[in-house]
Structures are given as C-alpha cells and as structure tokens.
Design an enzyme around this catalytic site. Structure first.
Site, PDB file in Angstrom:
ATOM      1  N   THR A  25      65.073  60.263  52.825  1.00 56.96           N
ATOM      2  CA  THR A  25      65.043  58.880  52.364  1.00 56.96           C
ATOM      3  C   THR A  25      63.843  58.172  52.974  1.00 56.96           C
ATOM      4  O   THR A  25      63.513  58.395  54.135  1.00 56.96           O
ATOM      5  CB  THR A  25      66.337  58.164  52.774  1.00 56.96           C
ATOM      6  OG1 THR A  25      67.447  58.810  52.151  1.00 56.96           O
ATOM      7  CG2 THR A  25      66.316  56.700  52.369  1.00 56.96           C
ATOM      8  N   SER A  27      59.891  55.718  52.401  1.00 59.68           N
ATOM      9  CA  SER A  27      58.665  55.473  51.642  1.00 59.68           C
ATOM     10  C   SER A  27      57.711  56.654  51.646  1.00 59.68           C
ATOM     11  O   SER A  27      56.862  56.762  50.747  1.00 59.68           O
ATOM     12  CB  SER A  27      57.955  54.232  52.206  1.00 59.68           C
ATOM     13  OG  SER A  27      57.672  54.393  53.584  1.00 59.68           O
ATOM     14  N   GLY A  81      61.563  61.722  56.448  1.00 58.08           N
ATOM     15  CA  GLY A  81      60.612  60.916  57.185  1.00 58.08           C
ATOM     16  C   GLY A  81      61.134  60.594  58.575  1.00 58.08           C
ATOM     17  O   GLY A  81      62.170  61.102  59.009  1.00 58.08           O
ATOM     18  N   LYS A  93      65.081  57.954  63.769  1.00 63.57           N
ATOM     19  CA  LYS A  93      65.243  57.791  62.339  1.00 63.57           C
ATOM     20  C   LYS A  93      66.328  56.740  62.071  1.00 63.57           C
ATOM     21  O   LYS A  93      67.058  56.375  62.978  1.00 63.57           O
ATOM     22  CB  LYS A  93      65.634  59.133  61.678  1.00 63.57           C
ATOM     23  CG  LYS A  93      64.496  60.152  61.691  1.00 63.57           C
ATOM     24  CD  LYS A  93      64.910  61.509  61.139  1.00 63.57           C
ATOM     25  CE  LYS A  93      65.605  61.453  59.800  1.00 63.57           C
ATOM     26  NZ  LYS A  93      64.825  60.738  58.757  1.00 63.57           N
ATOM     27  N   GLY A  96      65.788  53.193  57.382  1.00 67.05           N
ATOM     28  CA  GLY A  96      66.257  52.982  56.021  1.00 67.05           C
ATOM     29  C   GLY A  96      67.754  52.923  55.890  1.00 67.05           C
ATOM     30  O   GLY A  96      68.285  52.736  54.788  1.00 67.05           O
ATOM     31  N   GLU A 102      71.329  61.732  56.812  1.00 70.82           N
ATOM     32  CA  GLU A 102      70.109  62.458  57.163  1.00 70.82           C
ATOM     33  C   GLU A 102      70.389  63.492  58.252  1.00 70.82           C
ATOM     34  O   GLU A 102      69.876  64.612  58.198  1.00 70.82           O
ATOM     35  CB  GLU A 102      69.035  61.473  57.630  1.00 70.82           C
ATOM     36  CG  GLU A 102      68.456  60.634  56.499  1.00 70.82           C
ATOM     37  CD  GLU A 102      67.524  59.545  56.969  1.00 70.82           C
ATOM     38  OE1 GLU A 102      66.729  59.059  56.150  1.00 70.82           O
ATOM     39  OE2 GLU A 102      67.594  59.168  58.162  1.00 70.82           O
ATOM     40  N   LYS A 120      53.351  56.527  63.051  1.00 66.06           N
ATOM     41  CA  LYS A 120      54.672  56.886  63.578  1.00 66.06           C
ATOM     42  C   LYS A 120      54.592  57.742  64.837  1.00 66.06           C
ATOM     43  O   LYS A 120      55.614  58.020  65.471  1.00 66.06           O
ATOM     44  CB  LYS A 120      55.479  57.617  62.509  1.00 66.06           C
ATOM     45  CG  LYS A 120      55.585  56.881  61.175  1.00 66.06           C
ATOM     46  CD  LYS A 120      56.259  55.540  61.318  1.00 66.06           C
ATOM     47  CE  LYS A 120      56.240  54.748  60.018  1.00 66.06           C
ATOM     48  NZ  LYS A 120      56.903  55.422  58.912  1.00 66.06           N
TER      49      LYS A 120
END
Length: 232
Positions: A25, A27, A81, A93, A96, A102, A120
């Site tokens: 999940t 961008s 991501g 993480k 989102g 995840e 990052k």
C-alpha cells in the site's frame, strides 16, 4: 526524476510469472501496481494478495487477479513501501494505515522487497511517528501504557474523527526518541493489552530498492549487506 516511479517499477523485474505476489500500500507501490497492470494486459500471469482495501481497488481496476489466504499457503514475493528505512534495513511502516495487513502479508512472504525513495533512508528509526494499531475499547488506558515506554501517542484523526483501519481499529501515531533498540520496542508495544500490532518491521525486509545521491537506483540486500549500483 520521479524517484517513487523509478524504484516502484524496478521491483517488478524481480517477479516471475505464475507466482503469488503480496501487493503493498502507498504512493511508491502505486507505480509497481501500474506496471503490473500493463504486464497483465499483455498476458503476464500472477496472483496478488492486497494489503489494504485501497490496493485491492486499484488492483481490480487494473485487472490484476487477486487471491486470498483461503486459497494459498504462502506468498512468493511481497512488494511494499516504507516510511523509514534504517541502514540495517529495519523499517517503520503504517503511514497509510495498513500496517497490520502489511505485516501479515510480509510474514507470509518468502521474500519481502521494499521500495522507497531516498528521503526514507535514515541512520536510526524514530523521526517518523511510529504508527500503532489499537482496538477502540479502552483507548485512553492503552495510551497511558504506551506513554510509560517513553513515547507520546496521539490518535490519528481524519476530518475531526478517528481514522479507522480496514480492520475496524484506531491508529496511534507515536512521537519517539531515536529508536536504538527497535526489536525490544516492537515486543514491548505488542505486549500492551489493546495493542494489535505496531509499525516496526524488524528483520523482515530482504531487499530495499531505493535511490542514491546520484539519482541512480540501488539495491540493498539483507543477506549480503552490500549495495550494488544499477545504472539506468
């Protein structure tokens, strides 16, 4: 250069046909999904397990075939991501809001590939607020227990109301000092009643695809702990 697009698309090169892929999940993974969708249209054969309803929606729109844990036992490769990546490939993480799914997908994967733009990369985790997924019941009690660990939790809000995860839970975004012992913090947080899981992904990333200062894609691997430059 669009770093997210470059690293997101690079991850697809590590996939093979007829495998199960964990679909992350965010961008950066968005670009992974877009390229996968194009390949599927050309006859490329994979099955995906999405980590969020948002990803499931995108995958469905791109005609990427989806499956579930009712149909498979393990995932061949997961691509996701991260909000922070340390020099030892530990992660934060959950920015989102999909950290629980995840982590379930990452744990089930034979290999976890993280795609992250150069912003990052950090020496130590902790600058990004650590997301912690909690059940709605007893929020204030859970927050007080978390505060005893020396971190400051705040409920994630959207338009004046608590953000609700795909699992019906809340997210606490926790301001932390520099996280020098992430494994211990991950364990201590998860031992608190009311905490479902947290956004520390320790010892889980096998590969990180990112960019160096020269805007070249680099591959960081846990096994070798070396960095190879890939010239584009």
């Amino acid at each position: 250069m669009n770093e997210k697009k470059a690293v997101g698309e690079k991850a697809v090169e590590f996939l093979k046909e007829d495998i199960v892929v964990g679909l992350g999940t965010g961008s950066t993974v968005y670009y992974t999904l877009q390229l996968l969708g194009k390949l599927v249209q050309q006859g490329y054969s994979i099955k995906g397990i999405p980590t969020s309803s948002q990803t499931a929606k995108i995958a469905t729109e791109l005609n990427i075939p989806l499956t579930s844990f009712n149909e498979i036992d393990e995932i061949d490769i997961a691509i996701d991501g991260a909000d922070e990546v340390s020099s030892s490939l530990e992660l934060i993480k959950g920015g989102g809001g999909a950290l629980l799914r995840e982590k379930i997908v990452a744990k089930a994967a034979k290999k976890l590939i993280i795609v992250a733009d150069s912003s990052k990369l950090v020496d130590w985790l902790g600058s990004f607020p650590l997301p912690v997924e909690i059940v709605p019941f007893g929020v204030e009690a859970t927050k007080r227990h978390i505060q005893k660990l020396g971190i400051n939790p705040e409920i994630r809000m959207v338009d004046g109301t608590p953000f609700i995860t795909d699992n019906g839970n809340y997210i606490l975004d926790c301001a932390c000092p520099k996280i020098l012992a992430p494994h211990e913090m991950e364990h201590d947080l998860n031992m608190i009643p009311g905490v479902v899981d947290n956004g520390l992904f320790i010892g889980m990333a096998d590969m990180v695809i990112t960019m160096d200062r020269n805007k070249e894609v680099i591959i960081m691997e846990r096994e070798k702990q070396v960095t190879n430059t890939i010239h584009q």
